[in-house]
Design an enzyme around this catalytic site. Structure first.
Site, PDB file in Angstrom:
ATOM      1  N   GLU A  87     127.340  -2.398  64.418  1.00  0.00           N
ATOM      2  CA  GLU A  87     128.035  -2.179  63.850  1.00  0.00           C
ATOM      3  C   GLU A  87     129.059  -1.639  64.361  1.00  0.00           C
ATOM      4  O   GLU A  87     130.087  -1.541  63.939  1.00  0.00           O
ATOM      5  CB  GLU A  87     127.522  -0.857  62.751  1.00  0.00           C
ATOM      6  CG  GLU A  87     125.811  -1.485  61.787  1.00  0.00           C
ATOM      7  CD  GLU A  87     126.995  -2.659  60.695  1.00  0.00           C
ATOM      8  OE1 GLU A  87     127.430  -2.164  60.219  1.00  0.00           O
ATOM      9  OE2 GLU A  87     125.993  -3.584  60.634  1.00  0.00           O
ATOM     10  N   SER A 461      78.520  19.689  18.467  1.00  0.00           N
ATOM     11  CA  SER A 461      77.556  20.988  19.669  1.00  0.00           C
ATOM     12  C   SER A 461      78.138  21.363  20.641  1.00  0.00           C
ATOM     13  O   SER A 461      77.917  22.819  21.236  1.00  0.00           O
ATOM     14  CB  SER A 461      76.287  20.488  19.021  1.00  0.00           C
ATOM     15  OG  SER A 461      75.953  19.722  17.835  1.00  0.00           O
TER      16      SER A 461
END
Length: 797
Positions: A87, A461
């Site tokens: 770069e 229950s």
């Protein structure tokens, strides 16, 4: 000649001055609108939300950008050299702008009429990435140059590089080099090879064009060019250069894989974080630690999946998910459209033999499936009926059938199908409400509906203990006799009758409250509720954390017709397990910011016996807080007696299967609603309270002979076996104010010496029954063998 030289000199000077004046003018014009470079020092890069288990294992990551910032000191030197070679090889020497590169870019523009390169340095790219848009224009380029010059004055080269490598986009949602290293190679930057570093260094120029996953040929060319540049610049020697060139492309897509499977937990944590921080939750780099240990979550996952598979296989094979016939060339394309669900892989039957079948998976691999794993596959006819048992693999599958298989620990594959029923499991620490495991369904991939926290179902229950607890706190005892006999309620306004019944349609007459609970006698629960009052019961039960609106204002609540989630049920049951305290459930233990500083540390309501003296915080960022003492909601003696009664459910009642765990500290209760549409088991010791629900999302019968004890209880047992492994027996200690007395089974009074079948029972000291000597003459007890003038009923309802 001298005139010509003088003219050229003055012309050059004039041109230079013109450029200088133009540049100065542009600077004066644009500088007021330029952002402050100083803000780069405090820039906050977007980092995803990460959710962890209690033991620091990754559960999930949320956010569009995969980014893991890396400090400059941690960046390998080889990568820096590769990046600069690709770069900006003059990065160390220029002051933000490389005029040679700009002239080269301008020359290319004049020759071709198109922008070939921007001539940007790394510093200019930092300026663009942080402050500007990607628009291609001269004004933006001038801004970029001016900002680059300012950046170089404010920041050193290391700071600029660190900003650059953490900001750049490198394809596949990877932002920054550390994220890219994980995405492409599944390893941190420090562990990848030189060739792999060069591959990543080649991505900033064009993340899609040089992507090794999308375009490996061009990616390889760019990687090798970068390696050549590094060699020519003297950054690597020939031996390393040639070794790197010889390395093949080995990039592959690595999704951040969870270390523990807890997607329902992750989603709950995500939703809570969004509620706290809004959209910033996805970008501010929060790390969330949950209360869930990985080993308990894994145990819950296995227990629920195996429990549903076991139930599913009892009801037969529903056939293949698809039939692809013998068109083999299309098999893989079709298979890849089908997702794995709960560890069950889609596969196509490629051969049917007498000893088993061969199947092809989505990746093209072929595996054998033994006949033994297929023998369960009787044809499904209905929930209550199956076809004949298969005698050979051909009775079950045909060539081209799409089925489900699962790998086993021994390397074999098992024939399965995705269960049609669903389930949920929640496990809490009753001392403080911490969620220790949570599963909201068979598979999050199949359905992200969290049945543990969102599905309101009737608990049947398994709700009765709340009614019995209300009774114990209103004068009843475990020895109180209640008549288990038919009862009819008439609604004179609607001309309707309600005839509740027990599940086996039998009646036992006068029965002790303890026995009524472990035998789950519906009519006893209704009579008890009728006696203490519905309004009193609803007010009492809301103390356990339930919403009163979810509790029906009528006697049906005694049968568990409330609409509750498994999380609410487990949270309510915690009061029995912890001695009578309310400990609201919570999931998030700690929230840290991107720098590891604590923003939140849970301070849950905790029972007094588990509150420890304040200890120094592990770091200065964690604020010191006073512990929160849990609110007592029921008498601790009531909780202890309820635990004793619920232990009998396991020792003598509907939860007897749990005796196989070989423990003496378990208490619990089954629950089954009308037509077996909902199956429940809730149970605990002092370490964990766990609730399990199973049923269909759209309520329908689970089938004949399917109850809480056959569907939910095995899941609960499997989980608790692992959760309590190697843990000593642990129940809440017996509180003061209790008496253990010898009781006459027919009267509920203190037994006289020599009374047959007398038993021992727990009582609150103020509720101790009177002795037999206080009987009134002439009264009798139904079913008592004693003469009528020798016994009298005590608390017969």
């Amino acid at each position: 000649m001298m005139r010509l030289l003088r003219f050229l000199s003055w012309s050059c000077l004039a041109a230079f001055c013109g450029l200088l004046l133009s540049f100065s003018g542009a600077f004066l014009y644009l500088s007021p609108s330029l952002p402050s470079v100083e803000s780069l020092r405090s820039i906050q890069l977007q980092i995803p939300l990460r959710v962890y288990s209690n033991d620091a294992k990754l559960i999930a990551e949320f956010g569009e950008m995969r980014r893991s910032p890396i400090a400059f000191a941690d960046i390998p030197k080889d990568f820096i050299n590769a990046l600069l070679a690709a770069e900006d090889d003059n990065f160390a020497n220029h002051h933000g702008v490389d005029f040679t590169s700009l002239v080269r870019a301008a020359t290319q523009l004049l020759k071709s009429g198109q922008i070939q390169t921007g001539g940007s340095t790394i510093t200019m790219q930092v300026a663009k990435n942080f402050f500007l848009t990607s628009e291609r224009s001269f004004s933006r380029k001038i801004n970029e140059i001016l900002l680059a010059l300012q950046i170089e004055r404010e920041l050193n080269k290391d700071e600029i590089l660190e900003l650059y490598v953490n900001k750049i986009y490198l394809g596949n949602r990877a932002y920054g080099i550390e994220a890219a290293s994980h995405v492409y190679y599944g390893k941190p930057m420090q562990e990848i090879s030189l060739a792999q570093m060069a591959m990543i260094a080649g991505l900033p120029k064009a993340p899609s064009r040089f992507n090794p996953l999308v375009n490996p040929t061009r990616a390889l060319e760019r990687r090798d060019w970068i390696l050549g540049r590094m060699f020519n610049l003297g950054r690597i020697d020939r031996e390393r250069y040639e070794q790197a060139l010889a390395e093949p492309i080995n990039a592959s897509y690595h999704v951040p894989s969870p270390e523990v499977s807890a997607p329902y937990v992750a989603e709950m944590a995500r939703a809570e974080m969004v509620g706290l921080y809004g959209s910033d939750a996805y970008t501010e780099g929060f790390n969330v630690t949950t209360t869930v240990p990985s080993h308990l979550q894994n145990a819950a996952n296995i227990a629920l999946r195996e429990g549903l598979i076991s139930y599913d296989q009892r009801h037969g094979y529903r056939g293949p998910e698809a039939r692809l016939g013998d068109a083999r060339p299309t098999w893989l394309d079709e298979l890849r459209k089908i997702r794995p669900i709960g560890g069950l892989e889609p596969a196509v039957v490629s051969s049917v033999e007498n000893s088993g079948i061969l199947v092809t998976l989505r990746n093209g691999e072929e595996h054998s499936v033994a006949w033994d794993s297929m023998k369960w596959a009787r044809p499904f006819l209905s929930t209550n009926s199956q076809g004949p048992r298969p005698q050979k693999p051909a009775d079950v599958v045909k060539l081209g059938d799409v089925i489900r298989v699962m790998p086993q620990d021994d390397g074999s594959w098992r024939f399965l199908q995705v269960p049609a029923a669903q389930s949920a499991l929640v496990s809490l620490d009753p001392s403080n409400g911490a969620i220790r495991a949570l599963v909201g369904g068979f598979s999050f991939e199949q359905s992200n509906y969290n049945r543990a926290a969102q599905a309101k179902r009737q608990p049947g229950s398994s709700f009765k203990p709340f009614i019995y607890s209300a009774a114990l706190d209103s004068g009843y005892t475990a020895a109180t006799l209640v008549n288990d006999a038919p009862i009819v309620f008439v609604d004179e306004y609607q001309d309707q009758e309600w005839r509740p019944k027990n599940d086996n349609n039998t009646f036992l007459g006068p029965i002790r409250l303890r026995e009524a609970l472990y035998k789950s006698r519906n009519l006893v629960s209704i009579r008890v509720l009728q006696a203490i009052g519905v309004d009193y019961a609803r007010d009492y039960i809301t103390q356990f954390g339930f919403n009163k609106d979810d509790l029906p204002p009528n006697l049906s609540i005694a049968l568990g017709t409330a609409n509750l989630t498994p999380l609410e049920v487990a949270n309510g049951w915690s009061a029995f397990a912890n001695g009578g305290y309310r400990t609201p459930a919570y999931l998030i233990e700690r929230i840290e910011n991107r720098d590891g500083e604590a923003l939140f540390v849970a301070n849950p309501a905790t029972i007094p016996s588990r509150i420890k003296p304040a200890a120094p915080q592990p770091d200065a960022s964690a604020p010191a807080v006073e512990p929160v003492v849990a609110e007592r909601i029921i008498d601790e003696r009531t909780a202890y007696i309820m635990t004793s009664m619920l232990q009998d459910v396991i020792k003598r009642g509907t939860g007897r299967r749990a005796m196989a765990l070989g423990r003496d500290d378990l208490a619990g209760k089954t629950g089954t609603t009308n037509d077996s549409k909902d199956s429940w088991f809730s149970g605990y010791n002092a370490d964990y309270v766990t609730a399990v629900w199973a049923g269909f999302d759209q309520p329908e019968s689970l089938g004949r002979n399917e109850y809480g004890g056959t569907v939910a209880l095995p899941i609960w047992m499997s989980y608790m076996a692992e959760a309590l492994k190697d843990k000593p027996s642990h129940l809440p200690p017996e509180p003061e104010g209790l008496l253990t007395l010898r009781i006459d089974p027919y009267s509920g009074r203190l037994a006289s010496p020599g009374t047959p079948d007398a038993y021992y029972e727990l009582f609150k000291s103020e509720d101790a029954p009177p002795p037999m000597s206080e009987l009134e003459p002439g009264m009798s007890i139904p079913g008592s063998p004693l003469p009528a003038d020798e016994v009298a009923p005590f608390d017969l309802f």
